[in-house]
Design a protein around this motif. Structure first.
Motif, short mmCIF file in Angstrom:
data_model
loop_
_atom_site.label_atom_id
_atom_site.label_comp_id
_atom_site.label_asym_id
_atom_site.label_seq_id
_atom_site.Cartn_x
_atom_site.Cartn_y
_atom_site.Cartn_z
N GLN A 19 -3.26 2.98 3.29
CA GLN A 19 -3.38 3.71 1.79
C GLN A 19 -3.91 5.13 2.15
N HIS A 108 -4.96 -5.40 6.70
CA HIS A 108 -5.40 -5.25 4.94
C HIS A 108 -4.02 -5.00 4.24
N ASN A 152 -8.50 -8.69 5.03
CA ASN A 152 -8.82 -8.19 3.79
C ASN A 152 -8.47 -8.94 2.78
N GLU A 153 -9.12 -9.64 1.94
CA GLU A 153 -8.86 -10.20 0.86
C GLU A 153 -7.54 -11.11 0.80
N TYR A 251 -14.62 -5.85 -8.46
CA TYR A 251 -14.14 -4.95 -9.32
C TYR A 251 -13.90 -5.45 -10.70
N TRP A 281 -9.20 -2.81 -14.86
CA TRP A 281 -9.67 -3.84 -15.48
C TRP A 281 -10.80 -3.96 -16.65
N GLU A 307 -16.59 -4.12 -0.60
CA GLU A 307 -15.75 -3.21 -1.44
C GLU A 307 -16.58 -3.24 -2.70
N TRP A 345 -15.73 1.60 -2.27
CA TRP A 345 -14.55 1.83 -2.40
C TRP A 345 -14.26 2.72 -3.30
N GLU A 352 -2.94 3.80 -4.21
CA GLU A 352 -3.35 2.42 -4.81
C GLU A 352 -2.12 1.60 -4.98
N TRP A 353 -1.64 1.16 -3.74
CA TRP A 353 -0.51 0.01 -3.48
C TRP A 353 0.50 0.46 -4.62
N PHE A 361 -9.90 6.03 -6.88
CA PHE A 361 -11.41 5.34 -6.73
C PHE A 361 -12.04 6.28 -5.88
C1 BGC Z 1 -8.12 -3.66 -2.18
C2 BGC Z 1 -8.02 -1.99 -1.78
C3 BGC Z 1 -7.81 -1.69 -3.16
C4 BGC Z 1 -8.81 -1.92 -4.10
C5 BGC Z 1 -8.55 -1.28 -5.51
C6 BGC Z 1 -9.06 -3.98 -3.09
O1 BGC Z 1 -8.66 -5.42 -3.73
O2 BGC Z 1 -8.70 -4.08 -0.73
O3 BGC Z 1 -7.11 -1.83 -0.82
O4 BGC Z 1 -7.38 -0.33 -3.12
O5 BGC Z 1 -9.15 -3.21 -4.12
O6 BGC Z 1 -7.73 -2.07 -6.23
#
Ligand code: BGC
Length: 393
Positions: A19, A108, A152-153, A251, A281, A307, A345, A352-353, A361
């Motif tokens: 990222q 990640h 990661n996640e 989040y 969200w 995060e 984070w 952001e993907w 963020f």
């Molecule tokens: C991810 C991050 C992403 C962040 C905000 C997380 O789920 O690990 O890569 O940028 O959320 O969406």
């Protein structure tokens, strides 16, 4: 009121290599994001490392990040590229000199194109490629690492890559495949955890699991909310349950009516309901408290918030979010939850993907044209929190 945190509690921030660095040969490269930006040049971190280390050092004692696997290993089982390895080692040394400990994330949401081409995480026989990469990470970077996140996640990855279709390889509604992906990642996690154990007994190994607060907004949402909660927090966690700590990210508050309500897909519903939200969200900091108690009760293992943050352009909203979330963390600690640290984070705005870099963020703002960095009031606020070891709420 000033909330003071326990002496051994730590603060930090996080980014992810894909990222913030210019894209290597990985499946995200070239993707056109929702905001129209192309996933290629992200934040030029690779040429701003010194300056970025300066910001990192202002935000606590831990930096959570990873490396771009596709730049390090251009072919299956190949030796790491020495120039890229040096680039990372130099950066990690810079951080070390500044007194920053590293939480290293091995995977990640991103791996080389060659790995994806061979079927990625859906194939059990591909685990060995990840293990080979992990072995080299341990060998070259292990000396800088204080905490490991193998993944990661995995729940967000499996869901987005094989169910919602938002992440490469963009497959939809492949529920059983998504579960297979989780199980393969879990197997890889366990192998790598043992490898780390052999070399370094005392460095904690875990993952970061994404969490959220799931609720129904009407009778039709009851089942989907229950199912989402179970799949995300229980089913997805199961393959990783052998860990030294739970890294949790939080989040979102997800409402179901029966479909998920968020600002990306259904902003009109959010507005009609009049609920607090950010750019992505619904907003419900107390949900984090619920998650912390749930994990503590179930596993009795130390927890780190790996995060947490808010997607907004509004600096005051970010400051308020820090206050709200830290209040919740403080309450959880007072109630006996073994929460060891808080990692925000993100350090600076990044890509952001599938949504793009305008979904911000960062505690540090990045000008997307010049890539210039500037500290924000929220960044200064967080810096003060880390120095005072507490927050005024
Ligand atoms: C991810 C991050 C992403 C962040 C905000 C997380 O789920 O690990 O890569 O940028 O959320 O969406």
């Amino acid at each position: 009121m000033f909330l003071s945190f326990p002496t051994n509690f730590f603060w930090g921030t996080s980014t992810a290599a894909a990222q913030v660095e210019t894209a290597g040969e990985h499946p995200w490269k070239g993707l056109v994001a929702k905001d129209g930006h192309i996933f290629e040049r992200t934040t030029d971190h690779e040429i701003h490392r010194e300056q970025d280390a300066g910001f990192i050092a202002r935000f606590g004692s831990v930096y959570r990040c990873g490396v771009d696997w596709s730049r390090l290993q251009t072919k299956p089982m190949a030796k790491f590229d020495p120039a890229v390895t040096d680039e990372y080692c130099t950066f990690f040394e810079t951080l070390q000199t500044r007194g920053i400990s590293l939480m290293f994330v091995m995977h990640h949401f991103c791996h080389p194109n060659w790995f994806e081409g061979m079927g990625g995480w859906a194939k059990e026989e591909n685990i060995r490629f990840f293990v080979n990469y992990a072995q080299q990470c341990i060998k070259h970077f292990g000396k800088y690492v204080s905490w490991w996140n193998t993944f990661n996640e995995p729940n967000v990855y499996a869901y987005n890559a094989y169910f919602s279709g938002a992440f490469p390889p963009f497959q939809k509604r492949r529920y059983f495949k998504a579960n297979r992906v989780l199980d393969n990642m879990g197997r890889a996690h366990e192998i790598v955890r043992m490898l780390i154990r052999e070399k370094n007994k005392n460095t904690p190994v875990g993952i970061s699991l994404n969490t959220a607060f799931f609720k129904a907004s009407n009778i039709f949402g009851l089942l989907p909310a229950l199912f989402a909660r179970w799949w995300f927090l229980d089913r997805a966690a199961r393959p990783f349950a052998k860990c030294d700590f739970w890294g949790l990210s939080y989040y979102a508050f997800l409402l179901f009516d029966p479909f998920p309500v968020d600002m990306i897909h259904r902003p009109e519903v959010v507005r009609r309901l009049g609920l607090p939200h950010d750019k992505m969200w619904l907003y419900k900091p107390e949900g984090l408290g619920w998650v912390l108690h749930r994990f503590w009760k179930k596993y009795k293992k130390p927890i780190v918030i790996t995060e947490n943050g808010i997607c907004t352009d509004d600096g005051q909203q970010r400051i308020q979010a820090l206050r709200d979330y830290l209040k919740v963390c403080h309450e959880a600690i007072s109630a006996g939850v073994d929460l060891r640290g808080y990692i925000h984070w993100s350090t600076w705005d990044n890509f952001e993907w599938h949504l793009g870099p305008t979904f911000r963020f960062g505690l540090v703002r990045v000008n997307l044209k010049t890539m210039e960095r500037s500290m924000t009031p929220a960044g200064e606020f967080y810096e003060k929190i880390t120095k005072q070891h507490g927050v005024e709420v």
